[in-house]
Design a protein around this motif. Structure first.
Motif, PDB file in Angstrom:
ATOM      1  N   UNK A 196     -27.643  -8.964  26.418  1.00  0.00           N
ATOM      2  CA  UNK A 196     -28.983  -9.093  25.832  1.00  0.00           C
ATOM      3  C   UNK A 196     -29.172  -8.228  24.599  1.00  0.00           C
ATOM      4  N   UNK A 197     -28.167  -7.441  24.239  1.00  0.00           N
ATOM      5  CA  UNK A 197     -28.320  -6.561  23.096  1.00  0.00           C
ATOM      6  C   UNK A 197     -28.358  -7.318  21.788  1.00  0.00           C
ATOM      7  N   UNK A 198     -28.933  -6.710  20.730  1.00  0.00           N
ATOM      8  CA  UNK A 198     -28.953  -7.323  19.404  1.00  0.00           C
ATOM      9  C   UNK A 198     -27.529  -7.616  18.923  1.00  0.00           C
ATOM     10  N   UNK A 199     -27.350  -8.739  18.263  1.00  0.00           N
ATOM     11  CA  UNK A 199     -26.021  -9.190  17.848  1.00  0.00           C
ATOM     12  C   UNK A 199     -25.675  -8.672  16.453  1.00  0.00           C
ATOM     13  N   UNK A 200     -24.460  -8.139  16.316  1.00  0.00           N
ATOM     14  CA  UNK A 200     -23.897  -7.751  15.024  1.00  0.00           C
ATOM     15  C   UNK A 200     -22.655  -8.609  14.802  1.00  0.00           C
ATOM     16  N   UNK A 201     -22.605  -9.321  13.687  1.00  0.00           N
ATOM     17  CA  UNK A 201     -21.501 -10.237  13.392  1.00  0.00           C
ATOM     18  C   UNK A 201     -20.469  -9.547  12.511  1.00  0.00           C
ATOM     19  N   UNK A 202     -19.182  -9.735  12.854  1.00  0.00           N
ATOM     20  CA  UNK A 202     -18.082  -9.240  12.027  1.00  0.00           C
ATOM     21  C   UNK A 202     -17.119 -10.387  11.774  1.00  0.00           C
ATOM     22  N   UNK A 203     -16.692 -10.547  10.524  1.00  0.00           N
ATOM     23  CA  UNK A 203     -15.726 -11.584  10.184  1.00  0.00           C
ATOM     24  C   UNK A 203     -14.919 -11.120   8.987  1.00  0.00           C
ATOM     25  N   UNK A 204     -13.684 -11.621   8.887  1.00  0.00           N
ATOM     26  CA  UNK A 204     -12.843 -11.247   7.749  1.00  0.00           C
ATOM     27  C   UNK A 204     -11.487 -11.886   7.848  1.00  0.00           C
ATOM     28  N   UNK A 231     -20.176  -9.781  17.723  1.00  0.00           N
ATOM     29  CA  UNK A 231     -19.684 -11.161  17.689  1.00  0.00           C
ATOM     30  C   UNK A 231     -18.633 -11.273  16.590  1.00  0.00           C
ATOM     31  N   UNK A 232     -17.431 -11.763  16.949  1.00  0.00           N
ATOM     32  CA  UNK A 232     -16.350 -11.909  15.980  1.00  0.00           C
ATOM     33  C   UNK A 232     -15.881 -13.358  15.934  1.00  0.00           C
ATOM     34  N   UNK A 233     -14.970 -13.628  14.985  1.00  0.00           N
ATOM     35  CA  UNK A 233     -14.429 -14.975  14.848  1.00  0.00           C
ATOM     36  C   UNK A 233     -13.085 -15.129  15.546  1.00  0.00           C
ATOM     37  N   UNK A 234     -12.759 -14.209  16.451  1.00  0.00           N
ATOM     38  CA  UNK A 234     -11.703 -14.369  17.461  1.00  0.00           C
ATOM     39  C   UNK A 234     -10.281 -14.445  16.925  1.00  0.00           C
ATOM     40  N   UNK A 235     -10.020 -13.929  15.730  1.00  0.00           N
ATOM     41  CA  UNK A 235      -8.634 -13.884  15.268  1.00  0.00           C
ATOM     42  C   UNK A 235      -7.924 -12.698  15.927  1.00  0.00           C
ATOM     43  N   UNK A 236      -6.624 -12.853  16.155  1.00  0.00           N
ATOM     44  CA  UNK A 236      -5.866 -11.823  16.870  1.00  0.00           C
ATOM     45  C   UNK A 236      -5.278 -10.765  15.947  1.00  0.00           C
ATOM     46  N   UNK A 237      -5.556 -10.861  14.660  1.00  0.00           N
ATOM     47  CA  UNK A 237      -5.072  -9.854  13.712  1.00  0.00           C
ATOM     48  C   UNK A 237      -6.140  -9.645  12.656  1.00  0.00           C
ATOM     49  N   UNK A 238      -5.935  -8.643  11.813  1.00  0.00           N
ATOM     50  CA  UNK A 238      -6.867  -8.386  10.735  1.00  0.00           C
ATOM     51  C   UNK A 238      -8.211  -7.872  11.187  1.00  0.00           C
ATOM     52  N   UNK A 285     -18.759  -8.426   6.583  1.00  0.00           N
ATOM     53  CA  UNK A 285     -17.772  -9.431   6.204  1.00  0.00           C
ATOM     54  C   UNK A 285     -16.723  -8.781   5.309  1.00  0.00           C
ATOM     55  N   UNK A 286     -15.474  -8.853   5.745  1.00  0.00           N
ATOM     56  CA  UNK A 286     -14.362  -8.355   4.952  1.00  0.00           C
ATOM     57  C   UNK A 286     -13.720  -9.528   4.212  1.00  0.00           C
ATOM     58  N   UNK A 288     -11.766 -12.462   2.825  1.00  0.00           N
ATOM     59  CA  UNK A 288     -10.811 -13.333   3.501  1.00  0.00           C
ATOM     60  C   UNK A 288     -10.671 -14.645   2.770  1.00  0.00           C
ATOM     61  N   UNK A 289     -11.232 -15.710   3.348  1.00  0.00           N
ATOM     62  CA  UNK A 289     -11.119 -17.042   2.770  1.00  0.00           C
ATOM     63  C   UNK A 289     -12.507 -17.589   2.424  1.00  0.00           C
ATOM     64  N   UNK A 290     -12.526 -18.878   2.114  1.00  0.00           N
ATOM     65  CA  UNK A 290     -13.792 -19.534   1.828  1.00  0.00           C
ATOM     66  C   UNK A 290     -14.744 -19.525   3.008  1.00  0.00           C
ATOM     67  N   UNK A 291     -14.206 -19.400   4.217  1.00  0.00           N
ATOM     68  CA  UNK A 291     -15.067 -19.335   5.410  1.00  0.00           C
ATOM     69  C   UNK A 291     -15.912 -18.073   5.398  1.00  0.00           C
ATOM     70  N   UNK A 292     -15.317 -16.963   4.936  1.00  0.00           N
ATOM     71  CA  UNK A 292     -16.085 -15.726   4.853  1.00  0.00           C
ATOM     72  C   UNK A 292     -17.155 -15.824   3.748  1.00  0.00           C
ATOM     73  N   UNK A 293     -16.824 -16.493   2.652  1.00  0.00           N
ATOM     74  CA  UNK A 293     -17.807 -16.699   1.586  1.00  0.00           C
ATOM     75  C   UNK A 293     -18.979 -17.522   2.118  1.00  0.00           C
ATOM     76  N   UNK A 294     -18.657 -18.573   2.862  1.00  0.00           N
ATOM     77  CA  UNK A 294     -19.697 -19.427   3.438  1.00  0.00           C
ATOM     78  C   UNK A 294     -20.574 -18.662   4.413  1.00  0.00           C
ATOM     79  N   UNK A 295     -19.953 -17.816   5.251  1.00  0.00           N
ATOM     80  CA  UNK A 295     -20.721 -17.040   6.224  1.00  0.00           C
ATOM     81  C   UNK A 295     -21.640 -16.052   5.508  1.00  0.00           C
TER      82      UNK A 295
END
Length: 323
Positions: A196-204, A231-238, A285-286, A288-295
């Protein structure tokens, strides 16, 4: 074979990983009689000693690294240890399914208006089975979580299941599949599946290596939002792996949003939409690719406070360190 003195050394080395209170609660053994299967007779045998369970779990995983460390087999230790933690996880999954079945059967029996003694005995048996499985599940999950923490300390990476969600009744850093998380939120299911905690998004990007600025920024956010969910985008590296390691070390729940391959080329953009739909209180957001730009664009449009790290910032720092 390690002596009892070795057990004491393990306990001292790993004492901060999983509190003794967790084991004391999971191995309390409050049932007068337990029964893990309808084929078993009820038993009044005690639960394992909680301290012994904690020490045994530590030894199982840690001694493997002690044995193989500084040898040519050292690279294999983490692979074997991962499987040992996964064994606890698989058994916990099996027990959880059995508990669900038992609870469903108990509910069906409870709805039957039958005053007979035979029916009363059947209800009593199903309830004992359900309670016994719940007790066993808490104990196995507790051992799994502690084994996973030993694995994290030895490898520097959080243990992560390849399938299913990892949750427990005393879990400090839940790793939850996104579909489970969303379904739980929508249906108001168990708290373990819906932080129930506030969500912090990380992606890269998967090639991102600068962990210090990411950890520092996450620590600052956690000071302001102590009950955050990551909340992450579930990549196993980076970036995602670095963020997952931070969450494990800080005891922060983490939700891994994997790609829905059925969406084809739009899978990544659909995931970005889901992340922003969580109404995060902040995003990192670190590069990365166009997906990070879109996010990043979606976060700005939604008014989400945003921190962007670019590789060039830290390449200069790393270059000066090398010089």
């Amino acid at each position: 074979m390690t002596s009892f003195a070795g057990f004491a050394d393990f306990n001292e080395h790993y004492e901060s990983l999983t509190t003794t209170e967790n084991f004391a609660g999971a191995f309390a053994g409050e049932l007068e009689r337990a029964q893990l299967s309808i084929h078993d007779e009820p038993t009044s045998a005690d639960m394992p000693d909680p301290d012994a369970a904690r020490l045994c779990t530590q030894q199982m995983v840690a001694e493997l690294f002690a044995l193989m460390g500084d040898t040519r087999l050292a690279p294999l230790a983490s692979r074997i240890a991962w499987g040992m933690v996964n064994s606890f996880h698989k058994v916990a999954q099996q027990i959880a399914r059995e508990e669900d079945d038992a609870a469903r059967n108990l509910g069906e029996l409870a709805r039957i208006q039958d005053p007979s003694e035979i029916h009363a005995l059947e209800v009593e048996e199903k309830q004992r089975l359900c309670e016994s499985l719940s007790e066993a599940l808490a104990a196995i999950e507790c051992m799994r979580d502690h084994a996973a923490e030993v694995y994290r300390v030895e490898t520097g990476k959080p243990w992560s299941a390849t399938s299913g969600s990892r949750t427990s009744r005393a879990l400090t850093a839940s790793q939850i599949e996104a579909r489970d998380f969303l379904a739980a939120r929508a249906q108001s299911r168990r708290e373990a599946h819906a932080p129930t905690g506030p969500v912090v998004v990380v992606s890269g990007g998967s090639a991102w290596q600068a962990h210090e600025p990411l950890w520092q920024r996450l620590d600052l956010i956690r000071e302001r939002v102590p009950h955050m969910t990551l909340a992450t985008t579930a990549q196993r590296s980076g970036t995602d792996a670095i963020a997952a390691a931070w969450a494990a070390s800080r005891g922060v729940p983490i939700v891994a949003f994997r790609l829905n391959r059925a969406k084809g080329n739009s899978a990544g953009f659909d995931r970005n939409r889901q992340l922003v739909a969580l109404s995060p209180v902040e995003a990192i957001i670190c590069e990365g690719s166009g997906l990070q730009v879109n996010l990043a664009q979606r976060c700005r449009e939604a008014g989400v406070p945003l921190t962007i790290f670019r590789a060039a910032q830290f390449a200069q720092v790393e270059g000066s360190k090398a010089a």
